[in-house]
Every structure is written in structure tokens, then in C-alpha cells.
Scaffold this motif. Structure first.
Motif, PDB file in Angstrom:
ATOM      1  N   SER A 515       0.868  -1.176   0.000  1.00  0.00           N
ATOM      2  CA  SER A 515       0.000   0.000   0.000  1.00  0.00           C
ATOM      3  C   SER A 515       0.903   1.223   0.000  1.00  0.00           C
ATOM      4  O   SER A 515       1.826   1.324   0.811  1.00  0.00           O
ATOM      5  CB  SER A 515      -0.912   0.016   1.234  1.00  0.00           C
ATOM      6  OG  SER A 515      -1.822  -1.057   1.187  1.00  0.00           O
ATOM      7  N   PHE A 517       1.174   5.261   0.304  1.00  0.00           N
ATOM      8  CA  PHE A 517       0.515   6.459   0.825  1.00  0.00           C
ATOM      9  C   PHE A 517       1.318   7.687   0.412  1.00  0.00           C
ATOM     10  O   PHE A 517       2.477   7.831   0.821  1.00  0.00           O
ATOM     11  CB  PHE A 517       0.454   6.427   2.356  1.00  0.00           C
ATOM     12  CG  PHE A 517      -0.523   5.438   2.944  1.00  0.00           C
ATOM     13  CD1 PHE A 517      -1.373   5.808   3.968  1.00  0.00           C
ATOM     14  CD2 PHE A 517      -0.590   4.133   2.489  1.00  0.00           C
ATOM     15  CE1 PHE A 517      -2.265   4.902   4.525  1.00  0.00           C
ATOM     16  CE2 PHE A 517      -1.464   3.214   3.026  1.00  0.00           C
ATOM     17  CZ  PHE A 517      -2.323   3.607   4.054  1.00  0.00           C
ATOM     18  N   ASP A 577      -5.808  -0.067   6.020  1.00  0.00           N
ATOM     19  CA  ASP A 577      -5.301   1.186   5.454  1.00  0.00           C
ATOM     20  C   ASP A 577      -6.200   2.357   5.819  1.00  0.00           C
ATOM     21  O   ASP A 577      -5.727   3.470   6.096  1.00  0.00           O
ATOM     22  CB  ASP A 577      -5.187   1.071   3.931  1.00  0.00           C
ATOM     23  CG  ASP A 577      -4.053   0.166   3.522  1.00  0.00           C
ATOM     24  OD1 ASP A 577      -4.018  -0.241   2.344  1.00  0.00           O
ATOM     25  OD2 ASP A 577      -3.197  -0.117   4.371  1.00  0.00           O
ATOM     26  N   ALA A 608      -3.882   7.312  -1.097  1.00  0.00           N
ATOM     27  CA  ALA A 608      -3.382   5.961  -0.857  1.00  0.00           C
ATOM     28  C   ALA A 608      -3.843   5.000  -1.945  1.00  0.00           C
ATOM     29  O   ALA A 608      -5.014   4.946  -2.299  1.00  0.00           O
ATOM     30  CB  ALA A 608      -3.850   5.461   0.512  1.00  0.00           C
ATOM     31  N   ALA A 609      -2.863   4.234  -2.487  1.00  0.00           N
ATOM     32  CA  ALA A 609      -3.155   3.140  -3.407  1.00  0.00           C
ATOM     33  C   ALA A 609      -3.020   1.851  -2.600  1.00  0.00           C
ATOM     34  O   ALA A 609      -1.910   1.453  -2.247  1.00  0.00           O
ATOM     35  CB  ALA A 609      -2.192   3.169  -4.586  1.00  0.00           C
ATOM     36  N   SER A 610      -4.145   1.190  -2.297  1.00  0.00           N
ATOM     37  CA  SER A 610      -4.157   0.086  -1.336  1.00  0.00           C
ATOM     38  C   SER A 610      -4.062  -1.273  -2.015  1.00  0.00           C
ATOM     39  O   SER A 610      -4.678  -1.515  -3.055  1.00  0.00           O
ATOM     40  CB  SER A 610      -5.450   0.167  -0.503  1.00  0.00           C
ATOM     41  OG  SER A 610      -5.543  -0.920   0.397  1.00  0.00           O
ATOM     42  N   ALA A 627      -1.589   6.962  -6.574  1.00  0.00           N
ATOM     43  CA  ALA A 627      -1.507   7.559  -5.230  1.00  0.00           C
ATOM     44  C   ALA A 627      -1.436   9.077  -5.324  1.00  0.00           C
ATOM     45  O   ALA A 627      -2.060   9.794  -4.539  1.00  0.00           O
ATOM     46  CB  ALA A 627      -0.291   7.008  -4.487  1.00  0.00           C
TER      47      ALA A 627
END
Length: 673
Positions: A515, A517, A577, A608-610, A627
Motif C-alpha cells: 500500500s 501512501f 489502510d 493511498a493506493a491500497s 496515489a
């Protein structure tokens, strides 16, 4: 007695086998250092240097003297010929003697063939071509041939030519934003100057190193090298050179954030320039003062300096200076709400930087434009400018990396050839020793045993001592390697750590989900403008401490630049997340940061790319981009919040330009579970 001697012989042979590889490595290193330290100017080069000093005010006269010298002192030494012909190329082009230049270039090409591509001749041939493109103002071809000549020059033993090419390459690399390469080349030039006790050339090298060190943030080192050059030029009373170095010192201090000292240096330099009647320097300094005035919020004064600079630059056809003036006036006019005029100036400055491949200056221009657009809430223009800035920054990094790989390849090939020659010499010496030993073995058997015993004892002692030293050196090198990944302000990880280690980690474990951020402190520029850079530095330190206290030990918080951070989480999920974003938002503005007599409240925006699986460079770049897009959306929605993207088992290539297709969630410090 024979049995004891036999055992000593066996032990001695084992000791030799254990250290043979290490000794060979030490020999290779020593040989490489010896090549550099032996770069003293030859008698032939020194005689040409004397001619250059005698005729340094008249290039046509120098060309005639050089041709006469060549007729009176013919040589077949390829190193001397390489220097002579490359110098003649330059003088013929300066004096516009195109036919003579063509003949010299043909002579170099013929020598390249007959000498089986000797590196000195190859370097001179490429260097000669680079000057032609320099005078034709073809920046792209000039850069190409300077790079090529430098790669050849690394393998030569022609000190004056090697110095000349290294300095030219360093200046080119600096102009194109490749500051690490510029420092490397200038340090090579400085080594040659030191070997020959040439203070003039050392001062030139240090001046170039200082600028690139400042660009990379090594301000203390930059100031030391700059002061060394100033002190030397003062000792020989070279006022114009001192003036240029004072301008450089102002740039270094301003880049360091020490605007008060920078302004004082610039104002003193203007008085010196007026005494020397150096109008170029006066208006270059006006350009720098305009930038400082803008930083201090004095827009009218900044515009006044910039307009004076532009007027002079247009009258004197000083295009680089005009481009700088346009860039400053563009940003000023944004804040003065003259947007059409600002756009016109911005485009004019960029046009010049684009044409002459000044990538670093172009990137800085887009970064300033993005900040200006964001300040007037034109977030679309700000985002586009920020994307262009990121693209240019990546291009600078990739270009420098490719250049370094080419030079490493050249050095590796030379090292391989040296190793083969050394191995042949070693084998030959061993065979001769075996023959001699057989003829003497019967007569000196006892004496050999005693000598072997003594040698074994001595070698064992030195081997243990060397092993201890190597362990200490390895420990010291490990510590230095760790320190180069630490941001000196926040004492956390820096962008170099991301590019060298974090990126490699993510690319090599496709089974692990990450993930990403993207964090950006809200209104940080306004905070700096209101309370000063010292307060901003304190905010960055406290912010990093709060974030690090809120994450796991295995998670990495990385400062990517300014107030921009990247948080890398391994093996997380969407729910965790979301909870982490909520926690980070709360801890950031939990209580004000105290600085001197001020209580400063801060907040952070997060994109955020989770839950992403990284398979290659493209996947990683797409995840970082998403992100960034989420961060932009969080800021656009009012800041002090997070935008969380669920990327579990999603093909990133299909959504990179279709952001709305992604399942997203807005998270604030008050978001319910």
C-alpha cells in the motif's frame, strides 16, 4: 626433521592460496590508482602550454604558433598527437578556418583507423566534432559527442586533453541537470590538477563542483569548494573570476535558505561588477535579486529587477538571461493577478529551456508554476504542471543513470584487459620460478625450509592484521552506505533510499502486496512564508516523528522532497489502510507545534493506493501515479483528509487514465468505521 619441514611447506602453500585472490585484487586497485596519479603533463604538453600562455590574447596568433611548433617537433606519440590535433580543431573553428578544420578532422579519422581505435585518438576525434556542433549551436549533437569523448578519455593517459574533456563534460552535465555526473567528472579534472600542482585548473574544477553540490543539497561542501576558488583567485588578483565566484556563492547561500547572506553577497557583487563595467554580471545578479525579492513577498521590487534584466538581455541578445527573467516575471504576474501576461512569460521562458535542453531549469520552472497555480486555486493547471515536473525530474535521473552505466562498462572492459595481461605475466613468472627452483632444490633444501618457515610466520602475522583491517573497513563502509540514505533534516529515509533500495524490494517480491501512501503537509509554503524556513524545518521534523510513532517498524516513511512524503506498507488491506489514514490525520493535528513564540497547527492530505502487487517498473509507476491522483483529489476536496483507492486484483494499466473506475473512499479523522 624432514616431516616437520614438509608440514611447514604445506602450511605455507595454503596461506598463499588463501591470500592469492585478495593480493590480485589489491594489485588491480593499486594499478588503477597508479594510472591516475601518473597523469603528469608530458614535456610536449608543457611546451604547448607555454605557447598558450604566451599567445592567450590572440587565437589566430596561437594557431600559427601551434602549426609552427608541430612542424619543428614532429611526433608519433598518440597521446601527444591527440592533444595537439584537438587543440588545433578548436583554434581553427574559433578563427572560422573551415577548410583547415576539415583537414584536421580527416587526420584524426585516419589516425583512429591506423591506431586500432586508440582511446586518446578516439577521444580527440569526438571532442573535435563536439566543438563543431558547439559553434553551430547544435546542443543535442554537442552533448552527444562530449559524452562520447569523455567515455573514451577515461581510458587515456593524456592529462591535458583528459582534463579539458572532463571539464567540458562536467559543464554539459551540470547544464542538463546531471549533477552527480558533473561532480564525478570535475573531481577527475581536479585530480589531474593536483598531480600537476596546477592551482588554476584546481580552482576551475572546484567552482564547478560547488555548483553541483549545491544543486544536490550538499551546501557545506559547496561553500568550502567555492571559498577555496575565491581565495586562490584573490591571490592572483583575477577580479572578473572573483566576481563570478561571488555570484555562485550567492546562489549557494540562497539555495541553502540563507537569503539574508545571499542578498548581501549579491549587492556587494553588483558594486564590484560596476567597477569592472561588467554589464552581463550586473544583470545576472539583478535576476537573482528578483528571485529573492519574490521569496520575501516584495513582488513590485522583484518585477523591477526582472524587467531591468529582461531589457538588458534583449538589447544584448543574452537569451539565457532573458529566459530567467521571463520565468521570474511569469510567477510574479500570477500573484499580481495578471494571468494572461504570466502565461505569455511562462511560455517564453520554457521555449528557450526546451530548445537548449536545459532540463533542470525547465523542471524548476514547472514546479514554481504548479505552486503558483495552486495558490490561486487553479488546481487543474497546477496538477498538469506537477505532472510535467515529475516527468522531467524522472528524465534527469534516468539520463544520469544511463550515462553512468556506459562509463562503468568502459572501465570494466579496460579492467578485464589489464587483468588478462597481469595473469599472463604472473603465469610466465611462475614457470620461470619453477625452473629455477628445480635446478637449486637439491643444494638449498634445508635453507628453503627455514626461509619457508619464517615466511609463513611473517605472512600469517600480516594476514591476520590485514583481515582485522578489512573488517574495520567493511564496518565503516557499511555505516557510510546507511548514512547516504538518511535525510539530514528529518533523520528519516530520503528519495535516494526509495530509488536504490525500496524500488528494488518492491520489484523483486511480486507475491507481497504493498500500500502506497502519498502524504503532503497542507499549506506548507504559506507556513514558510509566514513564520520562516526555520519554523518550516521544525514542522517537518515534528511531522516525521509523529508519523513514525504511528506506523509499524517494518513500514517505511520516505521524504521524496520538500513537504512531500511516501509511506510504504507491506501486506496490508483496505480496512487496515483506512484505519491507518484516520490515525495519521488525527496524530498530525493532535496538538500545535511550538516554535519560538508561535503555536503552529498543521494538517496533512493523503492519497493511498491500497493492496497493490508490483510486477514490473510499469506497475510500480502506475501505482505511484494513482496515489498522486488520490492525493490531488484529497487536496481538491478541502485538505486534511485522505482518499483511499481499492486496487486489489485490478489491472492498473486499464484504470490509470480512468480514475473514476476505481472504488475509492474518502477518510477523515472523524470517519466512522
Amino acid at each position: 626433521m624432514p616431516l616437520i619441514v614438509f608440514l611447514f611447506c604445506v602450511l605455507f602453500a595454503a596461506a598463499l592460496d588463501a591470500t592469492e585472490t585478495e593480493q590480485a585484487t589489491q594489485q588491480n586497485i593499486s594499478a588503477h590508482i597508479q594510472k591516475q596519479s601518473n597523469l603528469t603533463f608530458s614535456n610536449y604538453e608543457n611546451r604547448i602550454e607555454q605557447l598558450s600562455l604566451k599567445h592567450n590574447q590572440d587565437n589566430l596568433e596561437m594557431l600559427a604558433a601551434l602549426n609552427q611548433f608541430n612542424e619543428q617537433n614532429p611526433t608519433n606519440n598518440l597521446n601527444d598527437l591527440a592533444y595537439l590535433l584537438s587543440y588545433r580543431c578548436y583554434l581553427e573553428l574559433v578563427n572560422n578556418q573551415q577548410d583547415a578544420y576539415q583537414q584536421t578532422e580527416q587526420s584524426l579519422l585516419a589516425l583512429t583507423i591506423s591506431s586500432a581505435s586508440d582511446p586518446a585518438i578516439s577521444a580527440a576525434t569526438s571532442f573535435c566534432k563536439s566543438w563543431r556542433y558547439y559553434f553551430e549551436k547544435d546542443a543535442k549533437q554537442y552533448d552527444l559527442y562530449i559524452e562520447q569523448s569523455f567515455n573514451y578519455a577515461l581510458n587515456t593517459q593524456t592529462p591535458v586533453l583528459k582534463y579539458w574533456i572532463a571539464i567540458s563534460f562536467a559543464m554539459m552535465a551540470q547544464d542538463t541537470g546531471r549533477n552527480s555526473a558533473a561532480i564525478e567528472a570535475a573531481k577527475l579534472a581536479m585530480t589531474i590538477a593536483n598531480v600537476n600542482k596546477d592551482n588554476y585548473r584546481e580552482a576551475t574544477s572546484r567552482a564547478i563542483i560547488a555548483i553541483s553540490e549545491a544543486e544536490l543539497g550538499f551546501f557545506d561542501d559547496a561553500l568550502i569548494n567555492n571559498q577555496w576558488a575565491i581565495d586562490w583567485y584573490k591571490s592572483v588578483d583575477q577580479q572578473n573570476a572573483i566576481l563570478g565566484l561571488y555570484q555562485n556563492r550567492g546562489f549557494i547561500l540562497n539555495s541553502q535558505g540563507n537569503t539574508a547572506q545571499a542578498k548581501a553577497i549579491y549587492l556587494d557583487a553588483i558594486e564590484q561588477a560596476k567597477k569592472l563595467e561588467n554589464q552581463d554580471a550586473i544583470h545576472e545578479i539583478y535576476s537573482n535579486l528578483a528571485a529573492i525579492a519574490f521569496t520575501e513577498g516584495e513582488l513590485a521590487l522583484s518585477n523591477d529587477y526582472a524587467e531591468k534584466t529582461l531589457q538588458y538581455a534583449q538589447q544584448s541578445d543574452y537569451q539565457t538571461l532573458a529566459a530567467h527573467a521571463y520565468s521570474i516575471m511569469a510567477i510574479n504576474n500570477v500573484y499580481l493577478n495578471q494571468l494572461d501576461l504570466a502565461q505569455e512569460y511562462f511560455d517564453k521562458g520554457n521555449s528557450y529551456f526546451e530548445e537548449y535542453k536545459m532540463i533542470s531549469l525547465l523542471a524548476d520552472n514547472y514546479k514554481s508554476w504548479s505552486e503558483a497555480m495552486a495558490s490561486i486555486e487553479n488546481f487543474e493547471a497546477a496538477y498538469k504542471a506537477q505532472l510535467r515536473y515529475k516527468e522531467l525530474s524522472d528524465k534527469i535521473f534516468n539520463t544520469e543513470r544511463e550515462s553512468r552505466m556506459l562509463r562503468i562498462k568502459e572501465l570494466y572492459e579496460v579492467a578485464q584487459k589489464d587483468q588478462e595481461i597481469e595473469q599472463l605475466a604472473f603465469d610466465n613468472q611462475r614457470k620461470n620460478t619453477e625452473i629455477e627452483n628445480k635446478s637449486l632444490q637439491k643444494r638449498i633444501w634445508v635453507l628453503s625450509a627455514v626461509i619457508t618457515l619464517l615466511a609463513f610466520i611473517i605472512l600469517s602475522f600480516f594476514y591476520r592484521k590485514l583481515n582485522t583491517s578489512n573488517k574495520k573497513l567493511t564496518k565503516h563502509n557499511t555505516k557510510l552506505n546507511e548514512e547516504r540514505f538518511i535525510d539530514p533534516l528529518t533523520e528519516g529515509l530520503n528519495r535516494r533510499f526509495f530509488e536504490v533500495q525500496q524500488r528494488e524490494r518492491m520489484l523483486n517480491v511480486p507475491e507481497v502486496s504493498f500500500s502506497l501512501f502519498a502524504l503532503d503537509i497542507d499549506h506548507f509554503k504559506s507556513l514558510n512564508d509566514t513564520h520562516g524556513h526555520a519554523c518550516g524545518d521544525q514542522v517537518l521534523k515534528q511531522f516525521c516523528q509523529r508519523i513514525r510513532q504511528s506506523i509499524r517498524q517494518q513500514d517505511n516513511l520516505i521524504r521524496m522532497g520538500g513537504e512531500e512524503f511516501l509511506l510504504v506498507i507491506e501486506n496490508s488491506n483496505l480496512e487496515a489502510d483506512a484505519q491507518l489514514i484516520k490515525k495519521l490525520l488525527a496524530i498530525t493535528n493532535s496538538e500545535p507545534i511550538t516554535f519560538e513564540q508561535h503555536n503552529v497547527s498543521i494538517s496533512v492530505s493523503i492519497g493511498a493506493a491500497s493492496n497493490v502487487n508490483i510486477y514490473d517498473e510499469t506497475t510500480l509507476d502506475f501505482a505511484l501515479e494513482l496515489a498522486d491522483q488520490a492525493l490531488y483529489k484529497a487536496k481538491q476536496a478541502g485538505r486534511n483528509q485522505g482518499e483511499l483507492l481499492d486496487l486489489y486484483q485490478i489491472n492498473l494499466a486499464s484504470v490509470i487514465n480512468n480514475y473514476d473506475m476505481i472504488v475509492s473512499k474518502t477518510v477523515t479523522s472523524r470517519t466512522q468505521q
